[in-house]
Write a protein that holds these residues in place. Sequence first.
Motif, PDB file in Angstrom:
ATOM      1  N   THR A 105       8.143  29.769   9.809  1.00 37.89           N
ATOM      2  CA  THR A 105       8.002  31.009  10.577  1.00 37.89           C
ATOM      3  C   THR A 105       7.161  30.712  11.812  1.00 37.89           C
ATOM      4  O   THR A 105       6.191  29.945  11.721  1.00 37.89           O
ATOM      5  CB  THR A 105       7.268  32.067   9.723  1.00 37.89           C
ATOM      6  OG1 THR A 105       6.072  31.458   9.214  1.00 37.89           O
ATOM      7  CG2 THR A 105       8.131  32.542   8.577  1.00 37.89           C
ATOM      8  N   GLN A 109       2.139  32.628   8.065  1.00 39.66           N
ATOM      9  CA  GLN A 109       2.177  33.581   6.952  1.00 39.66           C
ATOM     10  C   GLN A 109       0.794  33.711   6.326  1.00 39.66           C
ATOM     11  O   GLN A 109       0.151  32.710   6.022  1.00 39.66           O
ATOM     12  CB  GLN A 109       3.163  33.085   5.881  1.00 39.66           C
ATOM     13  CG  GLN A 109       4.608  33.080   6.341  1.00 39.66           C
ATOM     14  CD  GLN A 109       5.117  34.463   6.722  1.00 39.66           C
ATOM     15  OE1 GLN A 109       5.247  35.334   5.884  1.00 39.66           O
ATOM     16  NE2 GLN A 109       5.376  34.662   7.999  1.00 39.66           N
ATOM     17  N   HIS A 116       8.837  31.853  -0.723  1.00 41.52           N
ATOM     18  CA  HIS A 116       8.138  30.787   0.015  1.00 41.52           C
ATOM     19  C   HIS A 116       7.737  29.654  -0.937  1.00 41.52           C
ATOM     20  O   HIS A 116       6.813  29.799  -1.733  1.00 41.52           O
ATOM     21  CB  HIS A 116       6.907  31.360   0.714  1.00 41.52           C
ATOM     22  CG  HIS A 116       6.299  30.423   1.712  1.00 41.52           C
ATOM     23  ND1 HIS A 116       5.242  30.757   2.506  1.00 41.52           N
ATOM     24  CD2 HIS A 116       6.610  29.135   2.064  1.00 41.52           C
ATOM     25  CE1 HIS A 116       4.919  29.741   3.280  1.00 41.52           C
ATOM     26  NE2 HIS A 116       5.740  28.743   3.020  1.00 41.52           N
ATOM     27  N   ILE A 119       7.273  22.852   0.768  1.00 40.79           N
ATOM     28  CA  ILE A 119       8.238  21.802   1.125  1.00 40.79           C
ATOM     29  C   ILE A 119       7.465  20.485   1.260  1.00 40.79           C
ATOM     30  O   ILE A 119       6.519  20.404   2.049  1.00 40.79           O
ATOM     31  CB  ILE A 119       8.925  22.094   2.484  1.00 40.79           C
ATOM     32  CG1 ILE A 119       9.369  23.555   2.606  1.00 40.79           C
ATOM     33  CG2 ILE A 119      10.058  21.117   2.774  1.00 40.79           C
ATOM     34  CD1 ILE A 119      10.580  23.942   1.852  1.00 40.79           C
ATOM     35  N   TYR A 124       8.744  16.348   5.878  1.00 35.34           N
ATOM     36  CA  TYR A 124       7.470  16.833   5.316  1.00 35.34           C
ATOM     37  C   TYR A 124       6.879  15.832   4.315  1.00 35.34           C
ATOM     38  O   TYR A 124       5.749  16.000   3.867  1.00 35.34           O
ATOM     39  CB  TYR A 124       7.653  18.209   4.665  1.00 35.34           C
ATOM     40  CG  TYR A 124       7.748  19.305   5.701  1.00 35.34           C
ATOM     41  CD1 TYR A 124       6.624  19.994   6.138  1.00 35.34           C
ATOM     42  CD2 TYR A 124       8.978  19.626   6.282  1.00 35.34           C
ATOM     43  CE1 TYR A 124       6.709  20.978   7.107  1.00 35.34           C
ATOM     44  CE2 TYR A 124       9.077  20.615   7.255  1.00 35.34           C
ATOM     45  CZ  TYR A 124       7.940  21.287   7.663  1.00 35.34           C
ATOM     46  OH  TYR A 124       8.018  22.248   8.642  1.00 35.34           O
ATOM     47  N   HIS A 129       2.807  18.220   9.100  1.00 35.22           N
ATOM     48  CA  HIS A 129       3.122  19.205  10.155  1.00 35.22           C
ATOM     49  C   HIS A 129       4.114  18.620  11.174  1.00 35.22           C
ATOM     50  O   HIS A 129       3.792  18.500  12.373  1.00 35.22           O
ATOM     51  CB  HIS A 129       1.828  19.657  10.835  1.00 35.22           C
ATOM     52  CG  HIS A 129       0.894  20.330   9.880  1.00 35.22           C
ATOM     53  ND1 HIS A 129       1.093  21.621   9.430  1.00 35.22           N
ATOM     54  CD2 HIS A 129      -0.203  19.866   9.226  1.00 35.22           C
ATOM     55  CE1 HIS A 129       0.142  21.936   8.569  1.00 35.22           C
ATOM     56  NE2 HIS A 129      -0.655  20.886   8.427  1.00 35.22           N
ATOM     57  N   GLY A 131       6.640  19.847  12.599  1.00 37.33           N
ATOM     58  CA  GLY A 131       6.961  20.744  13.715  1.00 37.33           C
ATOM     59  C   GLY A 131       5.935  20.596  14.835  1.00 37.33           C
ATOM     60  O   GLY A 131       6.278  20.606  16.027  1.00 37.33           O
ATOM     61  N   TYR A 132       4.662  20.429  14.451  1.00 39.94           N
ATOM     62  CA  TYR A 132       3.600  20.294  15.446  1.00 39.94           C
ATOM     63  C   TYR A 132       3.588  18.874  16.036  1.00 39.94           C
ATOM     64  O   TYR A 132       3.361  18.701  17.236  1.00 39.94           O
ATOM     65  CB  TYR A 132       2.238  20.615  14.827  1.00 39.94           C
ATOM     66  CG  TYR A 132       2.141  22.031  14.288  1.00 39.94           C
ATOM     67  CD1 TYR A 132       3.006  23.027  14.748  1.00 39.94           C
ATOM     68  CD2 TYR A 132       1.198  22.388  13.335  1.00 39.94           C
ATOM     69  CE1 TYR A 132       2.931  24.326  14.254  1.00 39.94           C
ATOM     70  CE2 TYR A 132       1.112  23.681  12.843  1.00 39.94           C
ATOM     71  CZ  TYR A 132       1.990  24.641  13.305  1.00 39.94           C
ATOM     72  OH  TYR A 132       1.913  25.926  12.821  1.00 39.94           O
ATOM     73  N   GLU A 170      -3.814  27.453   9.195  1.00 45.60           N
ATOM     74  CA  GLU A 170      -2.537  27.512   8.454  1.00 45.60           C
ATOM     75  C   GLU A 170      -2.725  26.989   7.025  1.00 45.60           C
ATOM     76  O   GLU A 170      -2.213  27.558   6.063  1.00 45.60           O
ATOM     77  CB  GLU A 170      -1.500  26.666   9.210  1.00 45.60           C
ATOM     78  CG  GLU A 170      -0.117  26.699   8.614  1.00 45.60           C
ATOM     79  CD  GLU A 170       0.901  26.055   9.557  1.00 45.60           C
ATOM     80  OE1 GLU A 170       0.801  26.256  10.789  1.00 45.60           O
ATOM     81  OE2 GLU A 170       1.788  25.345   9.057  1.00 45.60           O
TER      82      GLU A 170
END
Length: 197
Positions: A105, A109, A116, A119, A124, A129, A131-132, A170
């Motif tokens: 998301t 969250q 949820h 993962i 992963y 992280h 995505g970062y 997070e």
Amino acid sequence: MMEIFSDSAHRQLSQMFYTVLFFHVSEYLLAIACHGKSKVTIESLLISKDYILAMTFTVTEYLIELYFFPMLKEHRSISNLGLFMVIFGETIRKLAILTAKEAFTHIIQRYHEEHHKLITYGVYGIVRHPGYTGFWIWSVGTQIMLCNPVSTVAFAVITWCFFYSRIPYEEFFLKQFFGLEYDAYMQRVPSGIPFVK
Ligand SMILES: C[S@@+](CC[C@H](N)C(=O)[O-])C[C@H]1O[C@@H](n2cnc3c(N)ncnc32)[C@H](O)[C@@H]1O
């Protein structure tokens, strides 16, 4: 209008335009694919005021240097390294989204929803992280691609600072959601951002 620019400048500016366009449109479309159109807002384009400011700074630096130090923009191998980082970073980020799907998301969250799940496989399993990590490499890569020395350093530092504070926030919630399972995951897998545990 583009005739006022050299071939290198034309190539670099076009690459930057398509890089940015692809990034934002694909983020938005993937958000719709993962969450459904009704749950996605225009914010999933990931264009904030700060981001527009950063991009304005980038283009301003580029044009000033192009005018006063045109040779700075002629380092093809450096620019190509940046292009490689853009593609590599974009690939890691999109792999992260496609792996985490609904769990990815754009807004962190704070409440655990039943669907949820934690993962820990695919990208992963390499970093916590991805995505970062992907975004960090992508953003620095855009500036190396433009041969922008000031923005390269600024993007590396500012994006790093952003993730340095975002990751603990997070993970505070992820630890609440997944308890010991997340602690074990943290022990096993690095964050994916340099000097962030
Ligand atoms: C923008 S996504 C970024 C995910 C991750 N930090 C990354 O860089 O790939 C943020 C959301 O992903 C969720 N998240 C982060 N890591 C996760 C994981 N390993 N499994 C499931 N959800 C995760 C968080 O709860 C948060 O709401």
